[in-house]
Design an enzyme around this catalytic site. Sequence first.
Site, short mmCIF file in Angstrom:
data_model
loop_
_atom_site.label_atom_id
_atom_site.label_comp_id
_atom_site.label_asym_id
_atom_site.label_seq_id
_atom_site.Cartn_x
_atom_site.Cartn_y
_atom_site.Cartn_z
N ASN A 18 38.14 56.06 51.63
CA ASN A 18 37.86 55.06 52.67
C ASN A 18 37.12 53.87 52.07
O ASN A 18 37.41 52.72 52.41
CB ASN A 18 37.06 55.68 53.81
CG ASN A 18 37.95 56.44 54.77
OD1 ASN A 18 38.67 55.85 55.56
ND2 ASN A 18 37.95 57.76 54.68
N VAL A 96 23.03 63.91 57.22
CA VAL A 96 22.64 63.45 58.55
C VAL A 96 21.45 62.51 58.37
O VAL A 96 20.48 62.85 57.68
CB VAL A 96 22.26 64.65 59.45
CG1 VAL A 96 21.75 64.16 60.79
CG2 VAL A 96 23.46 65.58 59.62
N LEU A 97 21.55 61.33 58.95
CA LEU A 97 20.47 60.36 58.81
C LEU A 97 19.30 60.74 59.73
O LEU A 97 19.51 61.22 60.85
CB LEU A 97 20.98 58.96 59.17
CG LEU A 97 22.11 58.44 58.27
CD1 LEU A 97 22.66 57.13 58.83
CD2 LEU A 97 21.63 58.25 56.84
N ASN A 111 30.14 54.76 61.38
CA ASN A 111 30.63 56.00 60.76
C ASN A 111 32.08 56.23 61.12
O ASN A 111 32.55 55.81 62.18
CB ASN A 111 29.79 57.20 61.26
CG ASN A 111 30.17 58.50 60.57
OD1 ASN A 111 30.42 58.54 59.36
ND2 ASN A 111 30.25 59.58 61.34
N HIS A 113 34.83 59.47 61.46
CA HIS A 113 34.84 60.93 61.54
C HIS A 113 36.28 61.40 61.76
O HIS A 113 37.00 60.83 62.59
CB HIS A 113 33.94 61.40 62.69
CG HIS A 113 33.86 62.88 62.78
ND1 HIS A 113 33.11 63.63 61.88
CD2 HIS A 113 34.46 63.77 63.61
CE1 HIS A 113 33.25 64.91 62.18
NE2 HIS A 113 34.06 65.02 63.22
N ASP A 145 24.05 56.97 66.16
CA ASP A 145 22.74 57.13 66.80
C ASP A 145 22.04 58.35 66.21
O ASP A 145 22.43 58.84 65.16
CB ASP A 145 22.86 57.15 68.34
CG ASP A 145 23.54 58.41 68.87
OD1 ASP A 145 23.74 59.37 68.09
OD2 ASP A 145 23.85 58.45 70.08
N GLU A 146 21.02 58.85 66.89
CA GLU A 146 20.19 59.90 66.29
C GLU A 146 20.88 61.27 66.23
O GLU A 146 20.45 62.16 65.52
CB GLU A 146 18.87 60.05 67.07
CG GLU A 146 17.82 59.01 66.73
CD GLU A 146 18.02 57.70 67.48
OE1 GLU A 146 19.03 57.54 68.21
OE2 GLU A 146 17.14 56.82 67.32
N GLU A 178 42.85 56.73 58.78
CA GLU A 178 41.51 56.19 58.52
C GLU A 178 41.57 54.90 57.71
O GLU A 178 40.88 53.93 58.02
CB GLU A 178 40.67 57.23 57.76
CG GLU A 178 40.28 58.43 58.60
CD GLU A 178 39.33 59.37 57.88
OE1 GLU A 178 38.56 60.05 58.57
OE2 GLU A 178 39.34 59.43 56.64
C1 GAR Z 1 36.80 61.20 55.66
O1 GAR Z 1 37.90 61.90 56.17
C2 GAR Z 1 35.75 61.00 56.73
O2 GAR Z 1 36.29 60.86 58.01
C3 GAR Z 1 34.96 62.28 56.61
O3 GAR Z 1 34.86 62.51 55.23
C4 GAR Z 1 36.07 62.05 54.61
C5 GAR Z 1 35.71 61.26 53.38
O4 GAR Z 1 36.84 60.98 52.61
N1 GAR Z 1 33.66 62.17 57.24
C6 GAR Z 1 33.07 63.16 57.92
O5 GAR Z 1 33.55 64.27 58.01
C7 GAR Z 1 31.74 62.79 58.57
N2 GAR Z 1 31.30 63.81 59.46
P1 GAR Z 1 36.79 59.86 51.48
O6 GAR Z 1 35.56 60.15 50.62
O7 GAR Z 1 38.05 60.05 50.70
O8 GAR Z 1 36.71 58.52 52.16
#
Ligand code: GAR
Length: 194
Positions: A18, A96-97, A111, A113, A145-146, A178
Amino acid sequence: MSGGKKRLAILISGTGTNMTAIIEAAESGVLDAEAAVVISDNPNAKGLARAVKMGYETIACPYAKGLPREENEKAVIKAIKERDIDWIVLAGFMRVLSPSFVKEFRGRIVNIHPALLPAFPGARAIRDAIEAGAEVTGVTIHIVDELVDHGPIIAQREVPILPGDTEETLAMRIHETEHELYPRMLQELINEDV
Ligand code: GAR
């Protein structure tokens, strides 16, 4: 905050596909922003090496076990504050922040997800969706958010779960979605940014 091109701090923990999509969009002008710095809690993240190769500044801020989050985040916060950052872009940042981090940069942390939140929050969203027998999952982009994987939703896209899908095949299609969606939604945020 800067007056010209918006400055992004991209936070990663892993492969950084990403991050790469965002940087490429910025380089091609599709996204009117620049990756001012790439920060990772994981010094061995593949994405860090990739960012270096692409010519970007990277900072590893390894988290020490047993320390409170606020302590571990100090280096991250310092790096962000020193660089006049407009948006903090979480791109597979698997920490987690803390509430104080969120408060410090409220409304400025985005973010992505790999599920249709509030369904399947957490670190194993793709596997969880398959194991739950869901027929559809997807991608969510939201302001942080939190709470974990929580906050105002900016965009969601569905990705069907096909018969015979494995975590790998589904992850591939989710990633495609994504990579297209994240740069586009960041541009929308920037357009609305005053
Ligand atoms: C992505 O699919 C993103 O949506 C996920 O981690 C992957 C990172 O891939 N994030 C989460 O699960 C957050 N809870 P990348 O390093 O190849 O971009």
